[in-house]
Design a protein around this motif. Structure first.
Motif, PDB file in Angstrom:
ATOM      1  N   LEU A  14       0.013  -2.399  18.612  1.00  0.00           N
ATOM      2  CA  LEU A  14       1.423  -2.070  18.819  1.00  0.00           C
ATOM      3  C   LEU A  14       1.999  -2.843  19.993  1.00  0.00           C
ATOM      4  N   SER A  15       1.221  -2.970  21.077  1.00  0.00           N
ATOM      5  CA  SER A  15       1.742  -3.663  22.261  1.00  0.00           C
ATOM      6  C   SER A  15       1.932  -5.157  22.022  1.00  0.00           C
ATOM      7  N   GLN A  16       1.218  -5.714  21.042  1.00  0.00           N
ATOM      8  CA  GLN A  16       1.336  -7.132  20.730  1.00  0.00           C
ATOM      9  C   GLN A  16       2.337  -7.413  19.611  1.00  0.00           C
ATOM     10  N   ALA A  17       2.767  -6.358  18.906  1.00  0.00           N
ATOM     11  CA  ALA A  17       3.564  -6.548  17.694  1.00  0.00           C
ATOM     12  C   ALA A  17       4.997  -6.955  18.021  1.00  0.00           C
ATOM     13  N   ALA A  18       5.547  -7.811  17.164  1.00  0.00           N
ATOM     14  CA  ALA A  18       6.961  -8.168  17.301  1.00  0.00           C
ATOM     15  C   ALA A  18       7.860  -7.021  16.856  1.00  0.00           C
ATOM     16  N   GLN A  19       7.342  -6.195  15.928  1.00  0.00           N
ATOM     17  CA  GLN A  19       8.121  -5.067  15.419  1.00  0.00           C
ATOM     18  C   GLN A  19       7.196  -3.877  15.232  1.00  0.00           C
ATOM     19  N   LEU A  20       7.645  -2.706  15.648  1.00  0.00           N
ATOM     20  CA  LEU A  20       6.856  -1.487  15.505  1.00  0.00           C
ATOM     21  C   LEU A  20       6.985  -0.936  14.088  1.00  0.00           C
ATOM     22  N   PRO A  21       6.001  -0.148  13.627  1.00  0.00           N
ATOM     23  CA  PRO A  21       6.111   0.454  12.293  1.00  0.00           C
ATOM     24  C   PRO A  21       7.386   1.280  12.163  1.00  0.00           C
ATOM     25  N   GLY A  22       8.050   1.131  11.014  1.00  0.00           N
ATOM     26  CA  GLY A  22       9.270   1.885  10.763  1.00  0.00           C
ATOM     27  C   GLY A  22       9.009   3.056   9.833  1.00  0.00           C
ATOM     28  N   ARG A  23      10.064   3.589   9.294  1.00  0.00           N
ATOM     29  CA  ARG A  23       9.965   4.700   8.357  1.00  0.00           C
ATOM     30  C   ARG A  23       9.845   4.134   6.943  1.00  0.00           C
ATOM     31  N   ALA A  24       8.810   4.556   6.247  1.00  0.00           N
ATOM     32  CA  ALA A  24       8.554   4.098   4.886  1.00  0.00           C
ATOM     33  C   ALA A  24       8.017   5.278   4.092  1.00  0.00           C
ATOM     34  N   PRO A  25       8.134   5.266   2.772  1.00  0.00           N
ATOM     35  CA  PRO A  25       7.662   6.412   1.980  1.00  0.00           C
ATOM     36  C   PRO A  25       6.220   6.781   2.310  1.00  0.00           C
ATOM     37  N   ASP A  26       5.946   8.079   2.337  1.00  0.00           N
ATOM     38  CA  ASP A  26       4.592   8.554   2.612  1.00  0.00           C
ATOM     39  C   ASP A  26       3.606   7.957   1.611  1.00  0.00           C
ATOM     40  N   ILE A  27       2.389   7.736   2.078  1.00  0.00           N
ATOM     41  CA  ILE A  27       1.332   7.215   1.218  1.00  0.00           C
ATOM     42  C   ILE A  27       0.123   8.143   1.282  1.00  0.00           C
ATOM     43  N   VAL A  28      -0.754   7.990   0.316  1.00  0.00           N
ATOM     44  CA  VAL A  28      -2.056   8.646   0.348  1.00  0.00           C
ATOM     45  C   VAL A  28      -2.994   7.767   1.171  1.00  0.00           C
ATOM     46  N   PHE A  29      -3.745   8.392   2.078  1.00  0.00           N
ATOM     47  CA  PHE A  29      -4.739   7.624   2.829  1.00  0.00           C
ATOM     48  C   PHE A  29      -5.905   8.521   3.195  1.00  0.00           C
ATOM     49  N   PHE A  30      -7.081   7.944   3.260  1.00  0.00           N
ATOM     50  CA  PHE A  30      -8.272   8.677   3.708  1.00  0.00           C
ATOM     51  C   PHE A  30      -9.368   7.675   4.040  1.00  0.00           C
ATOM     52  N   ASP A  31     -10.204   8.052   5.008  1.00  0.00           N
ATOM     53  CA  ASP A  31     -11.336   7.191   5.337  1.00  0.00           C
ATOM     54  C   ASP A  31     -12.460   7.457   4.350  1.00  0.00           C
ATOM     55  N   VAL A  32     -13.184   6.416   4.002  1.00  0.00           N
ATOM     56  CA  VAL A  32     -14.317   6.519   3.085  1.00  0.00           C
ATOM     57  C   VAL A  32     -15.591   6.566   3.921  1.00  0.00           C
ATOM     58  N   PHE A  33     -16.020   7.792   4.219  1.00  0.00           N
ATOM     59  CA  PHE A  33     -17.242   8.034   4.992  1.00  0.00           C
ATOM     60  C   PHE A  33     -17.232   7.309   6.335  1.00  0.00           C
ATOM     61  N   GLY A  34     -16.035   7.151   6.924  1.00  0.00           N
ATOM     62  CA  GLY A  34     -15.906   6.529   8.228  1.00  0.00           C
ATOM     63  C   GLY A  34     -16.099   5.034   8.234  1.00  0.00           C
ATOM     64  N   LEU A  35     -16.189   4.414   7.044  1.00  0.00           N
ATOM     65  CA  LEU A  35     -16.456   2.980   6.964  1.00  0.00           C
ATOM     66  C   LEU A  35     -15.178   2.158   6.871  1.00  0.00           C
ATOM     67  N   PHE A  36     -14.226   2.616   6.085  1.00  0.00           N
ATOM     68  CA  PHE A  36     -12.950   1.928   5.922  1.00  0.00           C
ATOM     69  C   PHE A  36     -11.948   2.931   5.376  1.00  0.00           C
ATOM     70  N   VAL A  37     -10.694   2.507   5.251  1.00  0.00           N
ATOM     71  CA  VAL A  37      -9.620   3.388   4.803  1.00  0.00           C
ATOM     72  C   VAL A  37      -9.093   2.911   3.455  1.00  0.00           C
ATOM     73  N   LEU A  38      -8.960   3.834   2.518  1.00  0.00           N
ATOM     74  CA  LEU A  38      -8.242   3.563   1.276  1.00  0.00           C
ATOM     75  C   LEU A  38      -6.839   4.146   1.413  1.00  0.00           C
ATOM     76  N   HIS A  39      -5.846   3.392   0.981  1.00  0.00           N
ATOM     77  CA  HIS A  39      -4.488   3.927   0.975  1.00  0.00           C
ATOM     78  C   HIS A  39      -3.730   3.330  -0.198  1.00  0.00           C
ATOM     79  N   TYR A  40      -2.816   4.121  -0.756  1.00  0.00           N
ATOM     80  CA  TYR A  40      -2.058   3.673  -1.920  1.00  0.00           C
ATOM     81  C   TYR A  40      -0.809   4.536  -2.057  1.00  0.00           C
ATOM     82  N   ALA A  41       0.129   4.063  -2.880  1.00  0.00           N
ATOM     83  CA  ALA A  41       1.364   4.793  -3.117  1.00  0.00           C
ATOM     84  C   ALA A  41       1.066   6.091  -3.856  1.00  0.00           C
ATOM     85  N   THR A  42       1.827   7.116  -3.562  1.00  0.00           N
ATOM     86  CA  THR A  42       1.572   8.434  -4.161  1.00  0.00           C
ATOM     87  C   THR A  42       1.668   8.400  -5.682  1.00  0.00           C
TER      88      THR A  42
END
Length: 559
Positions: A295-323
């Motif tokens: 965030l401190s390095q970003a040219a633009q901060l995250p804005g408001r966007a439609p909610d998504i599904v997200f979850f970590d897969v056994f702490g290894l990585f994150v899956l996310h997709y549109a509802t």
């Protein structure tokens, strides 16, 4: 059996925080070993607002921030009258005025005109608790994060540190900051760190609304991610609050990270630095640093966007997709299980399978409700004593769920229609959840989709069995991990939540398991174990870990 062992292994992997890094870890990264030096200093003694130890902790924090090059000031106020009465009652004091002092630090960036990134935690404790976890861990994690950020030449934005006072007394310090501090107008994003316990996974459990971009930013930066859109949904309907609750109405991009394991240490006199899980501190700090650096390095901060599904897969990585993808998953499940049933369609077997799944859910849920009452749950139960009982309540729920499963669904369906029938109630529940709470529906739609794919492959011979041997441990492992986490979060009040992972896990293992011929004796042993655990919780003396102000403590033991 191999699939079951693998499922348990995945559940353990997904429920365990990463190992802590020592003091000699690379300077640009987060080290729990370095952060523990501050935890030990903050958590030496209880430090409720207004106390001498509280002032000593504040002096230490100011010195630490200044030593890292931050511009530091304090924001002074006083407890409002209504919270002063509450505070005096819980602390056994009669103060006419109680000072309220927030600590605010500024780490300048190269482009100070850009909206700043805020890191927030509270540095007060409840009376009687050293509070090494709540929130000594959060404060120490911020100090170590700021140390690493101060070495970053690519930092564009200012980083504002907000160490609030009075969080344990109605979020009083956060209310003062976001009502009066001029820095509040410069903030574009907030990362808050909290704890309800003394260890376990450090989870992203709350975000700002319309969190699509916010969740993606976290997923891209967390080295050992832990968090789900299910958790954010559940937290949104609970009455709980943290300092972030005060900030959210201002529209910042926001993340709230906390650990809830070792729940007996919540507000406890035993919450010492030695009792803190350093792996939980490592995971909390890694996620905070990853977010803050990006965030401190970003040219633009995250804005408001439609909610998504997200979850970590056994702490290894994150899956996310549109509802909306959830509807596609349900369609795959419908096609797959429908094709399986059509192979030798029998309406009575289909209805029988559906009835057995409904019975499994209803009887296990009802049994857990009764066992919970037997364990002493109710309005008169002490909340902190129930937290201390969570490991036994988890074991109680596991025994009860296994007993219900073996007794009700131990016999394997005789036909493919019977197997498909087991999926029907879950498909209907998944469709309802997809319509009403799509960010939480993945806990049903993904297992159903995977089961539908396995059902289609079974029509092609042995490929279905091989696919089932892969899907079962994935679904079962996630189900065990989810059940463990849900019991930590709400199990002392609602152990019935264990029914959800029970149902999805049972469905995933349906085609692999043999018929259980001696189901009644085994179920009886498991049920007896569940009853014994419930009685143990009910008849046990109040836990030594409960707060000093708890009514469950004997009057002579209260301070």
């Amino acid at each position: 059996m191999a699939a079951l062992v693998l499922a348990v292994g995945l559940a353990v992997l997904g429920s365990t925080p990463p190992p802590a890094k020592g003091p000699s870890a690379p300077a640009e990264g987060f080290s729990a070993g370095r952060a523990m030096a501050d935890v030990k200093r903050i958590g030496r003694h209880p430090h409720p607002s207004g106390s001498r130890e509280h002032a000593t902790v504040r002096s230490h924090l100011v010195q630490r921030l200044r030593a890292m090059g931050l511009i530091v000031r304090t924001q002074d106020g006083a407890f409002p009258q209504e919270m002063r009465a509450w505070f005096n009652r819980h602390n056994g004091t009669a103060a006419d005025t109680i000072p309220l002092v927030n600590v605010i630090g500024l780490l300048p960036g190269r482009e100070p005109a850009l909206p700043a990134v805020a890191l927030m935690a509270h540095y007060d404790s409840v009376p009687g608790s050293p509070a090494a976890a709540d929130d000594g861990a959060g404060v120490a994690a911020i100090l170590e994060t700021v140390r690493a950020l101060s070495l970053d030449p690519a930092r564009r934005r200012d980083v504002i540190v907000i160490l609030t006072d009075g969080e344990e007394a109605g979020l009083t310090g956060a209310k003062l900051f976001f009502a009066e501090a001029p820095e509040r107008r410069r903030i574009g994003a907030v990362v808050n760190l909290e704890a309800r316990g003394g260890g376990g996974k450090a989870n992203l459990f709350q975000t700002s609304s319309l969190n699509g971009d916010v969740a993606r930013a976290w997923a891209a930066t967390a080295p050992h991610p832990a968090g789900t859109s299910l958790a954010t949904f559940i937290y949104s309907v609970l009455p709980n609050d943290t300092d972030l609750s005060v900030a959210l109405p201002r529209g910042y991009a926001a993340w709230n990270i906390a650990f809830i394991g070792r729940a007996h240490l919540y507000h406890s006199p035993l919450a010492t630095p030695q009792a803190l899980d350093t792996g939980a501190l490592q995971q909390m700090g890694e996620q905070a640093l990853g977010l803050a650096r990006a965030l401190s390095q970003a040219a633009q901060l995250p804005g408001r966007a439609p909610d998504i599904v997200f979850f970590d897969v056994f702490g290894l990585f994150v899956l996310h997709y549109a509802t909306a993808w959830g509807w596609g998953m349900l369609a795959v499940a419908l096609i797959g299980y429908g094709a399986l049933a059509a192979r030798r369609f029998d309406i009575r077997e289909l209805a029988g399978g559906a009835g057995r799944m409904l019975a499994l859910v209803a009887i296990s849920g009802g049994g857990l409700y009764l066992l919970n009452l037997l364990s002493g749950a109710g309005p008169a139960a002490d909340y902190y004593d129930r937290l201390a009982a969570i490991p036994r309540l988890q074991a109680m729920a596991l025994c009860a769920c296994l007993a219900a499963g073996i007794l009700i669904a131990g016999r394997k369906p005789a036909t493919p229609s019977g197997e498909a029938g087991f999926a029907v109630p879950l498909w209907v529940a998944g469709a309802a959840l997809q319509a009403l709470a799509p960010v939480a529906a993945y806990v049903l739609t993904i297992p159903l989709m995977l089961g539908g794919v396995v059902a289609l492959l079974r029509l092609r011979g042995n490929a279905g069995l091989a696919a089932g041997a892969v899907v079962a441990p994935l679904v079962g492992g996630y189900g065990l991990m989810l059940g463990y986490t849900l019991m930590q979060a709400v199990g002392p009040m609602l152990p019935m939540v264990a029914v959800l992972p029970l149902a999805t896990t049972w469905l995933a293992f349906l085609q692999l398991r043999p018929a259980i011929t001696r189901s009644a004796p085994l179920a009886a042993v498991l049920l007896a174990g569940a009853v014994a655990l419930a009685l143990w919780v009910r008849l046990d003396a109040p836990a030594a870990s409960i707060p000093t102000y708890s009514e469950a403590r004997a009057p002579s033991a209260r301070k």
